[in-house]
Design an enzyme around this catalytic site. Structure first.
Site, PDB file in Angstrom:
ATOM      1  N   GLU A  38     -40.186  30.110 -14.728  1.00  0.00           N
ATOM      2  CA  GLU A  38     -41.496  29.659 -14.244  1.00  0.00           C
ATOM      3  C   GLU A  38     -42.057  30.761 -13.318  1.00  0.00           C
ATOM      4  OE1 GLU A  38     -40.761  26.186 -11.887  1.00  0.00           O
ATOM      5  OE2 GLU A  38     -42.871  25.630 -11.675  1.00  0.00           O
ATOM      6  N   LYS A 108     -48.196  22.580 -16.658  1.00  0.00           N
ATOM      7  CA  LYS A 108     -47.170  21.691 -16.095  1.00  0.00           C
ATOM      8  C   LYS A 108     -47.766  20.336 -15.694  1.00  0.00           C
ATOM      9  CE  LYS A 108     -43.405  21.895 -12.641  1.00  0.00           C
ATOM     10  NZ  LYS A 108     -42.832  22.740 -11.565  1.00  0.00           N
ATOM     11  N   CYS A 141     -39.807  23.304 -15.581  1.00  0.00           N
ATOM     12  CA  CYS A 141     -38.978  22.918 -14.440  1.00  0.00           C
ATOM     13  C   CYS A 141     -38.913  21.413 -14.206  1.00  0.00           C
ATOM     14  CB  CYS A 141     -39.445  23.672 -13.195  1.00  0.00           C
ATOM     15  SG  CYS A 141     -38.113  23.800 -11.964  1.00  0.00           S
TER      16      CYS A 141
HETATM   17  C1  ACM Z   1     -39.850  22.978  -9.804  1.00  0.00           C
HETATM   18  O1  ACM Z   1     -40.439  22.197 -10.555  1.00  0.00           O
HETATM   19  N1  ACM Z   1     -40.217  24.251  -9.724  1.00  0.00           N
HETATM   20  C2  ACM Z   1     -38.732  22.531  -8.985  1.00  0.00           C
END
Ligand code: ACM
Length: 261
Positions: A38, A108, A141
């Site tokens: 990420e 995301k 993530c």
């Molecule tokens: C995250 O979602 N970077 C912990």
């Protein structure tokens, strides 16, 4: 097919330096699908939305160009996280890139902690993209904590989940074994190492990037000390068999009419 992760140690704000690190780590490798962390080129601990906007870019930016050249070199597709600037919007996003250019962008959906002060939450559903080697789904993530993410990808036929990450908690690697088992698919979780102390944040990233098999097995888990590239051979066709027993199909046996949303 050959999948792999690149576990890096980004320097905050130093995009060129972070590109060079990936270049050095991936010299000479070939992979059908390579996953980077990420926000791999910018770092993670933005002190404000304005700071993140100043490092944001679109799919015509330097990160897309870098990933396209990486895909050309490795001979497959590359998935990697970046801050996506779209007008006044800013997303914690990941792009899937091949030698011909950007194939897809995922924004995301489940923002973690202070990301909520920096990014807009993703505004598009989970989606799956065909590669020559397999059908690939993207999540980022903290999406690991929401079973609906991997399930949405499985329902659309994903065989492999590309999962760029910047993990700071110890739960994801074990959780991904269940995500993969309950959906019968593979996942490549590419995490980073190192620390970022910026503003009120003092974060240490936990490494241990992982390739998870479709029966929940850990095909490879890295350590939490070094940068590395790890390649794993897997058979994506195994993800097409959703029967946990001859009488239990993990998708067809669901009872959505009885689930609460
Ligand atoms: C995250 O979602 N970077 C912990």
């Amino acid at each position: 097919m050959i999948v792999g992760y690149v576990q890096t140690s980004p320097a905050f704000g130093l995009q060129e330096k972070n590109f060079r690190q990936v270049e050095e780590l991936t010299g000479g490798i070939k992979a059908d699908l390579l996953v980077l962390p990420e926000l791999f080129a910018t770092g993670y601990a933005f002190t404000s939305r304005e700071e993140a906007l100043s490092l944001g870019e679109g799919t015509g930016g330097p990160t897309a160009a870098f990933l396209q050249s990486l895909a050309e070199r490795t001979g497959g597709a590359v998935a990697a996280g970046f801050p996506e600037k779209d007008g006044i919007r800013l997303y914690n996003a990941a792009m899937l890139v091949s030698e011909v250019g950007v194939l897809a962008v995922y924004r995301k959906i489940h923002l973690f902690a202070r990301e909520k002060f920096v990014f807009d939450p993703g505004d598009r559903p989970f989606a799956v993209y065909p590669l020559p080697s397999c059908a690939v789904g993207l999540m980022i993530c903290f999406d690991w904590a929401f079973p609906e993410a991997a399930r949405s990808l499985a329902l659309q036929g994903a065989q492999v989940i590309a999962h760029p990450a910047n993990l700071v908690t110890p739960y994801c690697q074990e959780a991904m074994r269940t995500r993969c088992l309950e959906n019968r698919l593979f996942a490549v979780t590419a995490n980073r190492i190192g620390s970022e102390k910026r503003g009120e944040q003092d974060l240490t990233f936990t490494g241990m990037s992982q390739v998870t098999g479709c029966k929940g097995e850990v095909l490879h888990r890295g350590d939490n000390t070094g940068t590395e590239v790890r390649l794993v051979e897997l058979d994506p066709a195994a993800a097409l068999d959703k029967n946990l027993t001859p009488l239990n199909h993990l998708l067809d046996d669901r009872r959505p009419e009885l689930y609460l949303t």
